[in-house]
Design a protein around this motif. Structure first.
Motif, PDB file in Angstrom:
ATOM      1  N   PRO A   1      36.206  50.065  42.277  1.00 38.91           N
ATOM      2  CA  PRO A   1      37.072  49.470  41.138  1.00 38.91           C
ATOM      3  C   PRO A   1      38.023  48.446  41.297  1.00 38.91           C
ATOM      4  N   SER A   2      38.149  48.127  42.450  1.00 43.35           N
ATOM      5  CA  SER A   2      39.088  47.073  42.736  1.00 43.35           C
ATOM      6  C   SER A   2      38.512  45.892  43.237  1.00 43.35           C
TER       7      SER A   2
ATOM      8  N   TRP B   1      39.824  40.858  44.240  1.00 39.04           N
ATOM      9  CA  TRP B   1      40.676  42.002  44.514  1.00 39.04           C
ATOM     10  C   TRP B   1      41.505  42.025  43.318  1.00 39.04           C
ATOM     11  N   VAL B   2      40.918  43.310  42.558  1.00 38.14           N
ATOM     12  CA  VAL B   2      41.532  43.474  41.316  1.00 38.14           C
ATOM     13  C   VAL B   2      42.394  44.608  41.211  1.00 38.14           C
ATOM     14  N   GLN B   3      43.604  44.213  40.578  1.00 35.64           N
ATOM     15  CA  GLN B   3      45.181  45.006  40.428  1.00 35.64           C
ATOM     16  C   GLN B   3      45.073  45.007  38.887  1.00 35.64           C
TER      17      GLN B   3
ATOM     18  N   TYR C   1      30.916  45.700  41.231  1.00 37.49           N
ATOM     19  CA  TYR C   1      31.970  46.246  41.869  1.00 37.49           C
ATOM     20  C   TYR C   1      31.654  47.183  42.964  1.00 37.49           C
TER      21      TYR C   1
ATOM     22  N   PRO D   1      35.492  48.126  35.402  1.00 38.86           N
ATOM     23  CA  PRO D   1      36.201  49.571  35.931  1.00 38.86           C
ATOM     24  C   PRO D   1      37.727  49.326  36.100  1.00 38.86           C
TER      25      PRO D   1
ATOM     26  N   LEU E   1      29.992  48.537  36.139  1.00 41.01           N
ATOM     27  CA  LEU E   1      29.835  48.049  37.578  1.00 41.01           C
ATOM     28  C   LEU E   1      29.074  46.862  37.786  1.00 41.01           C
TER      29      LEU E   1
ATOM     30  N   PRO F   1      41.211  48.850  37.577  1.00 43.33           N
ATOM     31  CA  PRO F   1      41.341  48.799  39.057  1.00 43.33           C
ATOM     32  C   PRO F   1      42.327  50.144  39.614  1.00 43.33           C
TER      33      PRO F   1
END
Lengths: 365, 413
Positions: B327-328, B367-369, B324, A187, B291, A189
């Motif tokens: 999304p992050s 923790w996705v950025q 997921y 996804p 996901l 982010p």
């Protein structure tokens, strides 16, 4: 009053802080504190600075993605030449003080990309399609108009978050991943406030836009959706004005566009017909720009308005012929390297050159 | 404390010297940012720099170039030998705070479509142990003191290249230089009130260097991906220094103080390992949506013949999921086995090595950025087995747990 000499640790600390501050000051166009004291900084001016930085970052990201995808054409002299022509035209644009960076990307298709912040990419195919410097100048003038009038940046800025996300996702798909790799996409982010703050601290990002999302959305606009007919027509008109202002031949862009269509097998008079008939979109240019006949008709109105028939513009063919020979020579070498033999490629190059000359509606200089 | 076991120690002479570092488990550390969370089930994925370890072919499916590192912030291991000293348990503890992985991946599509390269520095095993046991003034015993210090590591430095042959199929090769370095020092001192004493200082140093060549393939079809890797390991050099200083005035015939006797040995063994196992890893991954993913690996290591480090063939398993939550925020979970390659401990034999089989569990949050992500989580290994901790025929039940709190960060560009 005598000052105490700080200890070694303090020295190190201050050195570290100084380095950090120096780093942050040297990044982009932050206001110089000696000139503008913080409490006197005009809010509007600060906003403009931040927007300009955001524009640069989005454009840099987009240009990077495009060059990564297509690859840069490895000819420094050619790139220098394109920069000379482009920056010369830019001097006669509405924004002569802006900085533009031109690059040639390695693709045989005829196209050019205007990324925010002044990053302009033109395809090798577009240069090959041109028959003189005036045509190149007009094409670059069109892109300069897009950048100068912030067509892309304003388009992205107007998008809602949802639309931006949608376009960003489309932009990711537009990078032409094989189906087998797409299953690995995770996804997109969400950029959190904390993440944005960290990114701002590290990278100096200062815009309200989510820059990465904006760049991805920009890719979708540039590769799929387009800026819309209105802005393309505006860029054609402005670009023509800039190039003519710089002393180039007024009808060069019409010649360029018509030759492009003729080379694609369309009739010689196709581009001069004022038709609105939809043709199948085969290239990125087809998808993102209005049809060539409508563009030509639009350019004609501006030429009429500026009384182009009375203007004697330069075509700049002599220097351009040298450039084309250089490109053809490089192409020949590349073909040789591929083991295809030079005779075929030379013949093809000659054949192409022949077609170029034959389809030039203006004929000879 | 009970006097019975203390007397038993003394009667036995010395504590069994089996404090060798761990060359017998292949999954003591799971490395790689995503791979850690998936319990090491990564052969059919391996699309980041840790592909150097799991399957180099996966590098060709990477979506972006990246650089990543992970570190065991806290690593703690506890091994409990049940009823070792009479009815009392004996506990050993070890710990480590070493960096198990650092690597980078570069996509080179502009040079050659479908080409990727990667480098990695990784720890396959890493352990620090400081053990100190002291017993004083019980019965005829004045003092028993034993300390053990172990520093062990197996580190790889690897380069890999992968090429997508078609949209669905890729091959890859990775070459790593492995460095094995284990230092064990064990000191024992027993003093009796009647003047009898026994002291022993035992030290070993195992060193080795070898090439680890991995050949891998990955095939994607629909929402499935399959991976296969073979790792051939060749020792280029090895050495094993064993030193022993043993002194006692115990007259074994009378049980009282007698003449001083000592043993002093310093052996340099040339081929302690002789060979390293060949590994075959097969994996499958299922990507039903953006996901969620599920992966499963089977890892087989061949047996190695050696007088000092004999290892049996072993087959381990690993499975993992990634989901997921937002999304992050990905949640990764994994289960894996870490079976012992030493023979089972059998009754009727003496001086047998420990045999402890582990089952591991991993739980990681990310923790996705945009362009970067960090992940943190916990790995737990729960082991059960048998041992002969003290010289003699007795067999102890062993329970062991290790906890690893790991952090990782990846930046894509």
């Amino acid at each position: 009053m005598p000052m105490k000499r700080p200890g070694g640790c303090l020295h190190l600390l201050s050195l570290g802080l100084a380095t950090m501050l120096l780093g942050s000051c040297s990044f982009g166009a932050k206001p110089n504190s000696e000139i503008l004291e913080p409490n006197k900084v005009d809010v509007e001016q600060q906003k403009k600075i931040e927007e300009a930085r955001a524009e640069m970052e989005i454009g840099r990201n987009m240009a990077g993605r495009l060059l990564k995808f297509y690859g840069a054409y490895p000819d420094e002299k050619l790139v220098r030449y394109v920069n000379e022509v482009g920056n010369f035209v830019a001097k006669y644009s509405d924004f002569p003080d802006r900085r533009y960076m031109f690059e040639v990307y390695n693709s045989e298709t005829v196209n050019a990309f205007a990324c925010p912040g002044g990053y302009i990419l033109i395809s090798l195919g577009a240069i090959k399609n041109a028959s003189n410097e005036a045509e190149l100048a007009h094409v670059l003038g069109h892109e300069i108009a897009h950048v100068g009038h912030r067509h892309m940046f304003n388009t992205l800025n107007k998008m809602s978050k949802d639309e931006l996300d949608k376009q960003a996702a489309a932009g990711a798909q537009a990078s032409e991943l094989p189906e087998e790799s797409k299953i690995r996409l995770r996804p997109e982010p969400e950029e959190s406030t904390l993440g944005k703050s960290i990114a701002k601290y590290i990278g100096g990002s200062a815009a309200g836009l989510n820059l990465l999302q904006a760049a991805k959305a920009g890719m979708s606009v540039i590769m799929e959706k387009g800026l819309g007919a209105e802005l393309e027509f505006e860029a054609d008109q402005l670009g023509t004005r800039y190039a003519v202002g710089a002393g180039f031949h007024p009808k060069a862009l019409i010649n360029f566009l018509c030759r492009m269509e003729t080379n694609r097998g369309r009739p010689k008079d196709y581009c001069l017909k004022e038709t609105t008939t939809q043709v199948e979109a085969k290239t990125i240019l087809d998808k993102t720009h209005p049809s060539v006949p409508t563009r030509v008709a639009n350019i004609k109105t501006v030429l009429l308005a500026m009384k182009a028939d009375e203007i004697i513009g330069a075509k700049g063919k002599k220097r351009f012929v040298t450039v084309k020979e250089r490109i053809n020579k490089n192409s020949g070498l590349a073909e040789k390297e591929k083991g295809k033999g030079s005779s075929d490629s030379d013949a093809k190059a000659k054949e192409k050159a022949k077609i170029s000359t034959e389809t030039d509606p203006e004929g000879k200089e | 404390m009970r006097s019975t076991w203390r007397l038993f120690i003394i009667a036995s002479g010395l504590w069994g010297t089996q404090a060798l570092a761990d060359q017998y488990h292949y999954h003591n550390l799971i490395v790689g940012e995503r791979a850690m969370g998936l319990g090491g089930a990564f052969a059919a994925i391996s699309d980041d720099a840790s592909g150097v370890i799991y399957n180099p072919a996966g590098l060709a499916f990477a979506l972006s170039s990246d650089i990543s590192g992970s570190a065991n912030a806290i690593y703690s291991k506890k091994t409990v030998y049940k009823k070792t000293i009479g009815s009392d348990d004996f506990t050993e503890r070890s710990s480590g705070t070493l960096s198990p992985f650092f690597g980078g991946l570069q996509k080179l599509d502009s040079t050659m479509p479908g080409l990727s390269m990667a480098f990695a520095m990784y720890s396959l095993d890493s352990e620090l142990k400081d053990q100190d046991d002291k017993i004083e003034d019980i019965g005829g015993l004045e003092r028993f003191h034993r300390t053990t210090n172990i520093r062990a590591s197996t580190t790889g430095y690897g380069l890999a290249a992968a090429k997508r042959i078609s949209a669905a199929f890729s091959v890859g090769v990775a070459v790593s230089y492995l460095v094995i370095d284990e230092l064990v020092q064990e000191y024992q001192d027993v003093q009796y009130k009647n003047g009898v004493f026994l002291t022993q200082n035992y030290r070993t140093r195992l060193t080795g260097g070898g090439l680890d060549t991995a050949l891998g393939a990955q095939y994607a079809v629909g929402t499935w991906s399959f991976g296969l890797t073979t790792r051939l390991r060749t020792l280029m050099h090895e050495g094993y220094d064993v030193g022993l200083d043993y002194r006692t005035n115990l007259d074994s015939a009378t049980g009282v103080a007698g003449a001083l006797s000592k043993i002093q040995r310093d052996d340099k063994i040339k081929e302690p390992l002789k060979s390293l196992p060949t590994e075959i890893r097969a994996g499958v991954a299922w990507y039903p949506s953006a996901l969620f993913l599920w992966s499963f690996d089977v890892i087989h290591n061949t047996a190695t013949e050696s007088v000092y480090f004999k290892r049996e063939a072993v087959t381990n398993f690993a499975t993992g999921t990634e989901y997921y939550i937002t999304p992050s925020i990905p949640l990764r979970t994994g289960i894996f086995t870490n079976y012992d390659t030493r023979p089972d401990v059998e009754s009727g034999k003496q001086n047998q090595q420990d045999h402890i089989d582990y089952i591991g569990y991993s739980l990681f949050f990310g923790w996705v950025q945009p362009n970067s992500q960090v992940a943190g989580g916990l790995m737990l290994q729960d082991g059960k087995g048998k041992a002969q901790k003290i010289q003699g025929p007795n067999i102890q039940t062993v329970e062991a747990q290790s906890y690893t709190f790991a952090l990782s960060a990846t930046h894509s560009f």
